[in-house]
Design an enzyme around this catalytic site. Structure first.
Site, PDB file in Angstrom:
ATOM      1  N   CYS A 148       0.856  -1.199   0.000  1.00  0.00           N
ATOM      2  CA  CYS A 148       0.000   0.000   0.000  1.00  0.00           C
ATOM      3  C   CYS A 148       0.888   1.244   0.000  1.00  0.00           C
ATOM      4  CB  CYS A 148      -0.859   0.032   1.259  1.00  0.00           C
ATOM      5  SG  CYS A 148      -2.008  -1.333   1.331  1.00  0.00           S
ATOM      6  N   ASP A 183     -10.852  -4.043 -22.802  1.00  0.00           N
ATOM      7  CA  ASP A 183     -10.262  -3.966 -21.456  1.00  0.00           C
ATOM      8  C   ASP A 183      -8.795  -4.361 -21.585  1.00  0.00           C
ATOM      9  OD1 ASP A 183      -9.688  -3.962 -18.774  1.00  0.00           O
ATOM     10  OD2 ASP A 183     -10.952  -5.675 -18.255  1.00  0.00           O
ATOM     11  N   CYS A 238      -6.956   0.328 -17.056  1.00  0.00           N
ATOM     12  CA  CYS A 238      -6.254   0.403 -15.766  1.00  0.00           C
ATOM     13  C   CYS A 238      -5.124   1.418 -15.834  1.00  0.00           C
ATOM     14  CB  CYS A 238      -5.738  -0.973 -15.361  1.00  0.00           C
ATOM     15  SG  CYS A 238      -4.681  -1.717 -16.611  1.00  0.00           S
TER      16      CYS A 238
HETATM   17  C1  LIG Z   1      -6.761  -5.910 -17.944  1.00  0.00           C
HETATM   18  S1  LIG Z   1      -6.859  -7.599 -18.384  1.00  0.00           S
HETATM   19  C2  LIG Z   1      -8.584  -7.771 -18.631  1.00  0.00           C
HETATM   20  C3  LIG Z   1      -9.122  -9.141 -18.402  1.00  0.00           C
HETATM   21  C4  LIG Z   1     -10.635  -9.283 -18.251  1.00  0.00           C
HETATM   22  N1  LIG Z   1     -11.388  -8.366 -19.052  1.00  0.00           N
HETATM   23  C5  LIG Z   1     -11.043  -9.181 -16.804  1.00  0.00           C
HETATM   24  O1  LIG Z   1     -11.714  -8.222 -16.398  1.00  0.00           O
HETATM   25  O2  LIG Z   1     -10.696 -10.092 -16.011  1.00  0.00           O
HETATM   26  C6  LIG Z   1      -6.187  -7.570 -20.004  1.00  0.00           C
HETATM   27  C7  LIG Z   1      -6.140  -8.891 -20.719  1.00  0.00           C
HETATM   28  O3  LIG Z   1      -5.589  -8.708 -22.020  1.00  0.00           O
HETATM   29  C8  LIG Z   1      -4.797  -9.836 -22.359  1.00  0.00           C
HETATM   30  N2  LIG Z   1      -3.903  -9.419 -23.462  1.00  0.00           N
HETATM   31  C9  LIG Z   1      -2.710  -8.772 -23.374  1.00  0.00           C
HETATM   32  N3  LIG Z   1      -2.235  -8.497 -24.606  1.00  0.00           N
HETATM   33  C10 LIG Z   1      -3.141  -8.964 -25.492  1.00  0.00           C
HETATM   34  C11 LIG Z   1      -3.226  -8.970 -26.921  1.00  0.00           C
HETATM   35  N4  LIG Z   1      -2.271  -8.436 -27.671  1.00  0.00           N
HETATM   36  N5  LIG Z   1      -4.312  -9.534 -27.489  1.00  0.00           N
HETATM   37  C12 LIG Z   1      -5.299 -10.068 -26.735  1.00  0.00           C
HETATM   38  N6  LIG Z   1      -5.265 -10.112 -25.377  1.00  0.00           N
HETATM   39  C13 LIG Z   1      -4.213  -9.557 -24.766  1.00  0.00           C
HETATM   40  C14 LIG Z   1      -4.156 -10.226 -21.074  1.00  0.00           C
HETATM   41  O4  LIG Z   1      -3.744 -11.567 -21.103  1.00  0.00           O
HETATM   42  C15 LIG Z   1      -5.298  -9.968 -20.070  1.00  0.00           C
HETATM   43  O5  LIG Z   1      -6.074 -11.106 -19.883  1.00  0.00           O
END
Ligand SMILES: C[S@@+](CC[C@H](N)C(=O)[O-])C[C@H]1O[C@@H](n2cnc3c(N)ncnc32)[C@H](O)[C@@H]1O
Length: 452
Positions: A81, A380, A407
């Site tokens: 934190c 996302d 994020c």
């Molecule tokens: C912020 S997380 C969101 C996951 C989901 N929406 C959730 O709320 O649990 C971003 C996701 O994007 C995936 N990711 C990263 N680069 C990517 C890419 N080039 N194409 C597709 N997915 C990707 C990661 O593995 C991860 O699962």
């Protein structure tokens, strides 16, 4: 330019990305760990670079009106934190302002940012804990890493974790001492127990304990299981993960189930999820529900839409959307996550979903080429934001609505500016506090197609 190892007085005016205080001395930027806006501090510079310096807090001359005594006695040392010494409402206000300013500065987006949605009780919210195990003066210690180092702060209780963890940590320590089980030393790559990872289902009360070991043989593991079974209500799963590599990565490839199932069950809203040792699941289930409900509200589904959930992870948002849409396509790069997403769709009876594994920048244009078009798109992405190819394909599909879950306000600002140029304007921006007491902030943005 400032001098190194010199003492300066400064007022903290902002917070950096990791929650560190930012002040100015004669216009020169100084980062100070532990400072919050409104503090007047005495600091000693220990790093001086061309454009900024880092100072160590020596004395709080006048505290910020938002400074409080943190509930946790070791928050100033622990890396978990960063802003627990700031009143919770001030944390939320700060996050709102950060999003507003970042959107303006980087994206030239001048839109209303709604007040950050916080938690009623911003403690004990994490459903997953990772405790490194090590040795200190010959005794096994467990806890969290000190800020910026691999020194373990020996602690049994963490105020942002589910309280069951305190019991688990005590029991594992008891097992290690009683049976003289060796613990891992990362300098020599010797010793057995490396990490204890715990997962808790907030709705179901189900508990998983993962023992990460440097070697296959776990002596007296039956006694360890017995100890956990007798004392941990809700224990559904004890697994051993083997990681013999000299690495910072916690998990190795092999996982063995020692007791019960290899997963626990939890719910977000009325949707059920199987969570295994290594599968990704949002760590704050209460705020995840708030965030997903916002995404669903912004998607404004009537029931006849085709929806894309790009960067879908284990399909959590996809399933939320599938309850209200005709069809949902999920795209994600991690194969294991897509397997989880398919299983999650099955256990919730969501046959109107299809999941694709691969890079979004490849898969989304391919789906579009095949003639699949979205009426609504949800993205996302990870911290680095969306690839331009993904944004371009979304624009070509011309959905009525786009929902951007982010994020990282900086890459969000960049991508919103790009989409705005191509005809999608940002409407409401809703920050959600997924990680109270840290500098992080999550946002959900509604974009709509401008009539041109
Ligand atoms: C912020 S997380 C969101 C996951 C989901 N929406 C959730 O709320 O649990 C971003 C996701 O994007 C995936 N990711 C990263 N680069 C990517 C890419 N080039 N194409 C597709 N997915 C990707 C990661 O593995 C991860 O699962």
């Amino acid at each position: 330019m400032l001098d190194k190892n010199k003492v300066y007085e400064l007022e903290i005016i902002d917070l950096g990305h990791s929650g560190e205080g930012i002040g100015k001395v004669n216009g020169f930027t100084v980062f100070v760990e532990g400072g919050i806006p409104g503090d007047l501090l005495k600091v000693k510079t220990n790093i001086v670079k061309k454009s900024y310096a880092v100072g160590v807090l020596l004395e709080i001359i006048t505290p910020s009106p938002h400074r409080i005594q943190p509930i946790c006695g070791i928050s100033h040392r622990c890396g978990g934190c960063q802003i627990m010494h700031m009143e919770y409402q001030a944390q939320l206000d700060f996050k709102t302002v950060r999003v507003e300013e970042t959107l303006k500065r980087i994206g030239k987006i001048d839109t209303k940012v709604l007040p950050t949605l916080g938690m009623e009780n911003p403690y004990e919210y994490r459903n997953k804990a990772q405790f490194p195990v090590g040795l200190m003066s010959g005794k096994a210690v467990m806890g969290f890493y000190e800020k910026g180092s691999h020194t373990i702060v020996n602690t049994e209780y963490c105020h942002i974790q589910h309280p069951i963890n305190e019991k688990i940590v005590k029991l594992i320590k008891e097992y290690i001492h009683q049976h003289k089980v060796s613990v891992y030393d990362e300098k020599t790559n010797m010793g057995l127990i490396r990490h204890i990872v715990t997962k808790v289902g907030y709705q179901t009360g189900e508990v998983m304990v993962v023992v990460v070991t440097n070697g296959k043989k776990l002596p007296h593991h039956q006694e360890m299981i017995q100890l956990l079974k007798e004392n941990i209500e809700g224990l559904q799963s004890v697994v051993q993960n083997i990681n013999e590599k000299n690495t910072n990565v916690i998990f190795g490839k092999e996982t063995i189930t020692l007791y019960g199932r290899d997963y626990i069950v939890d719910y977000i809203g009325n949707l059920k999820f199987n969570i295994s040792a290594q599968s990704f699941f949002q760590v704050n289930p209460m705020q995840t529900k708030v965030l997903y409900e916002k995404a669903l509200e912004y998607a404004d589904l009537k029931g006849d839409e085709t929806v894309f959930d790009i960067y879908c992870g284990i399909g959590t948002i996809s399933l939320f959307l599938a309850q209200k849409a005709k069809k949902v396509y999920g795209v994600e790069v991690v194969e294991a996550a897509i397997l989880d997403a398919k299983e999650n769709a099955d256990i919730n009876g969501m046959s109107n979903t299809e999941f694709y594994v691969g890079e979004a920048e490849m898969v989304v244009p391919e789906l579009y080429k095949k003639g699949i078009k979205a009426d609504v798109v949800v993205v996302d992405p990870p911290r680095k934001g969306c690839e331009e190819t993904v944004l371009d394909t979304i624009v070509s599909m011309a959905p009525d609505r786009v929902v951007y879950v982010s994020c990282n306000p900086a890459t969000l600002a960049r991508d919103l500016a790009y989409l705005q140029e191509k005809g999608y304007k940002a409407g409401s921006v809703q920050p959600v506090d997924m990680f109270p007491h840290t500098g992080h902030v999550e946002c959900c943005v509604r974009l709509y197609k401008e009539e041109r």
